[in-house]
Design an enzyme around this catalytic site. Structure first.
Site: not given
Ligand code: AGP
Length: 625
Positions: A495, A502, A86, A5, A30, A112-113, A518, A499, A620
């Site tokens: 994962e 992307e 938040w 927050c 933020r 905040n917290g 395989h 990373k 995002k």
């Molecule tokens: C992960 O780094 C990406 N930004 C993307 O895979 C993300 O995790 C995915 O779009 C799911 O988003 P969400 O968790 O907001 O549903």
């Protein structure tokens, strides 16, 4: 409240409302879902707060200022506080927005917290006749301050007396109409900085809020109270003893200040992971020692009737779901499937009233996941959400929700949200085990205690991360990197590959190490970088097999980058680069093994000159199917 927050306090000769609102505007980056202000003048407070963005608050402040009206004075007030919320406890609306006031309207406080023991305090207050109107943990503080002031304490002494009764992590800032030239702050495990001006002083959750006025700052320490007056700043401990403080000069520009001095929000969010994990764990053990989760609107009996779990998610959240499967099946003996949300409803899944669907989503707005939730509900399954954004669409359409307390995640590449999703899935698995009796209370409590040590383990990884950065820069010219893992290390490999895709726009692929023979082993060629996540030695059946895998790929020329726990010497002879992480139980290893992969991808992408926070082609929150 989560840790993110925005808080601003001011006392001096300027219009407190103007300074506070502009300070809140500097904290908008933020992320927040409501905002408010309180100013003190002529023996009274003027409090204005609105859900939504700052523009709603500005409109409210402007609109209440009739020519010559009472609110003209409000704009002339010289002390005030402000907050951007938040939400975690209670949905985002006007009622839950800060500041919160006491029964008399003479004391206002922003927070905040997370106050872990607020439920017990609230009960006490209501028994003494106080009426609390919001869903927040913060409001109880306003009424506790009211009681101390009513006994004759000044606001600063009142704050000292109240803080020693609070458990959890908190920054509190308050004003009192009886002391209009005073703003009081308190901090425990949550940020608060003082801006020292000439005849005026500032308080804020980060320096971005006041560096337009002053760059002279004081960092407050743990369990400290600060009294802000136009003529000076006094800092004491909660017990009233004068405190040593360190002052410093802020030489960041506003943009750097927003990123906490980091070059990218992603780096800041990676660094916030220890506190994000700690915040997600806070307040999860009730007064009776049992696990208590957020709006779990599913009854224990409904949870006992569950005979199958299906997890739906996308991207990074999907990887968290893959890890959840191991924990849920091991701790609850319930069959658990994991499905990409975008595939879920097209495969005609078998759903009944005894199916629990768990939807994991940082944003709570991902259309693929939302449509999967809707399909599950149409089929009469129960749906539980794990989400980081209070009041977003997915949680609103679930039967229950467990909020992660990562705070706003600005960077497109998900990092701290992922680690807190893991904490959330462990908590849900433990809750199901507790409710269904597949784990005793003491076993659940012991695991919670173990989870409580993880923030420090993640911190340890971050403190020794420099070699990972150097390695990443040395690989900036590579075309492809492979990632191998077994058991929960397999989703970690996926994962790590995601990373790198992307952020560095490189071909990267994660494999289950057992799958190598395989087919994928045909990809191995001289010098090809292969990252291998090595399971804990506590699981020899997994550990020994992956050591063999490392030997196989090394024999074919791979450049082996091995992530292994401290003390694991068996892997050393086959590792071209050895990255150490703290030894933790197998199921919890993703919490420490993922962090080097986040930094690796971020640093490699930076070395290639990419915008790490806003990678090409990505959003995002993917709100289209
Ligand atoms: C992960 O780094 C990406 N930004 C993307 O895979 C993300 O995790 C995915 O779009 C799911 O988003 P969400 O968790 O907001 O549903």
């Amino acid at each position: 409240m989560a840790r993110m927050c925005g808080i601003v306090g001011y006392v001096g000769s300027q219009s407190a409302l103007n300074v506070v609102v502009e300070g809140l505007a500097r904290l908008e980056y933020r992320g927040y879902d409501s905002a408010g202000t309180a100013v003190a003048f002529d023996g009274k407070l003027s409090v204005t707060k609105r859900a939504g963005k700052l523009v709603n608050l500005r409109d409210a402040l402007a609109g209440t200022q009739p020519p010559g009206g009472a609110d003209d004075e409000a704009h002339g007030a010289h002390s005030g506080i402000g907050h951007t919320r938040w939400a975690t406890h209670g949905p985002p609306n006007d009622r839950n927005a800060h500041p919160h006031v006491d029964c008399t309207g003479a004391v206002a406080v922003v927070h905040n917290g997370i106050i872990e023991n607020f439920a017990a305090l609230r009960l006490e207050l209501e028994r003494r006749g106080h009426e609390l109107s919001s869903d927040t943990d913060t409001e109880a503080v306003a009424h506790l301050l009211e009681e101390e002031v009513a006994k004759g304490a000044g606001l600063a002494d009142a704050m000292r007396k109240v803080c020693v009764r609070l458990e959890g992590a908190f920054t509190l800032v308050a004003i009192y109409s009886g002391e209009p030239d005073l703003v009081v702050g308190a901090r425990r495990n949550s940020p608060l900085v003082v801006g020292v001006g000439d005849g005026e002083n500032f308080l804020a959750s980060d320096v971005a809020a006041f560096i337009a006025h002053t760059r002279d700052a004081i960092e407050l320490g743990q369990d400290q109270i600060v009294e802000l007056r136009p003529g000076g700043v006094t800092v004491t401990g909660f017990d009233g003893t004068p405190a040593e403080v360190k002052d410093y000069h802020v030489d960041w520009d506003v943009s750097a200040a927003e990123k906490g001095g980091h070059d990218y929000f992603m780096l800041k969010e990676i660094a916030e992971q220890p506190s994000a994990v700690a915040d997600t764990l806070l307040g999860r053990i009730g007064a009776d020692g049992r696990l208590s989760l957020d709006e779990m609107r599913l009854t224990d009996d409904e949870l006992r009737d569950i005979d199958k779990i299906i997890i739906v998610a996308c991207g990074t959240a999907y990887h968290a779901g893959m890890i959840a499967k191991y924990a849920i099946e091991h701790w609850t003996q319930l069959p658990c499937e994991i499905e990409l949300a975008s595939e879920f409803r097209y495969r005609d899944p078998i759903l009944t009233r005894s199916t629990l669907v768990i939807a994991i989503s940082q944003s709570g707005e991902t259309m693929d996941t939302l449509m999967a939730v809707r399909h599950a509900r149409e089929q009469r399954a129960s749906v539980l959400g794990i989400c980081n954004v209070n009041g977003s669409t997915i949680p609103r359409e679930c039967d229950g929700v467990l909020y992660t307390h990562a705070g706003p995640e600005i960077a497109v590449a998900s990092t701290k949200a992922f680690l807190t999703q893991l904490i959330a899935v462990y908590l849900i698995a433990l809750y199901l085990a507790q409710v269904r009796g597949t784990k005793w209370g003491d076993e659940v409590f012991a695991m919670i205690q173990l989870l409580g040590t993880m923030p420090q383990k993640v911190e340890q990884v971050l403190e020794t991360i420099e070699p990972v950065r150097e390695l990443a820069r040395s690989l900036a010219g590579e075309r492809c990197v492979l990632f191998l893992g077994r058991h929960v290390g397999f989703p970690v490999a996926l994962e790590g590959a995601l990373k790198l895709k992307e952020l560095a726009y490189m071909h990267a692929e994660g494999f289950a190490a057992g799958e190598l023979k395989h087919g994928p082993i045909a990809l191995i060629e001289e010098g090809l970088p292969v990252v291998v996540i090595v399971p804990s030695r506590a699981r020899p059946i997994l550990h020994d097999k992956i050591v063999s895998n490392i030997q196989e790929i090394r024999a074919r020329g791979a450049r082996t980058i091995v992530i292994a726990e401290d003390g694991d010497e068996a892997v050393a002879p086959y590792a071209d680069t050895l990255i150490r992480v703290p030894a933790v139980p197998t199921l919890l290893q993703p919490l420490v093994a993922t962090v080097p992969l986040q930094v690796f991808a971020c640093e490699l992408a930076t070395a290639k000159g990419h915008d790490v926070d806003q990678p090409r082609n990505l959003a995002k929150s993917v709100t289209v199917e």
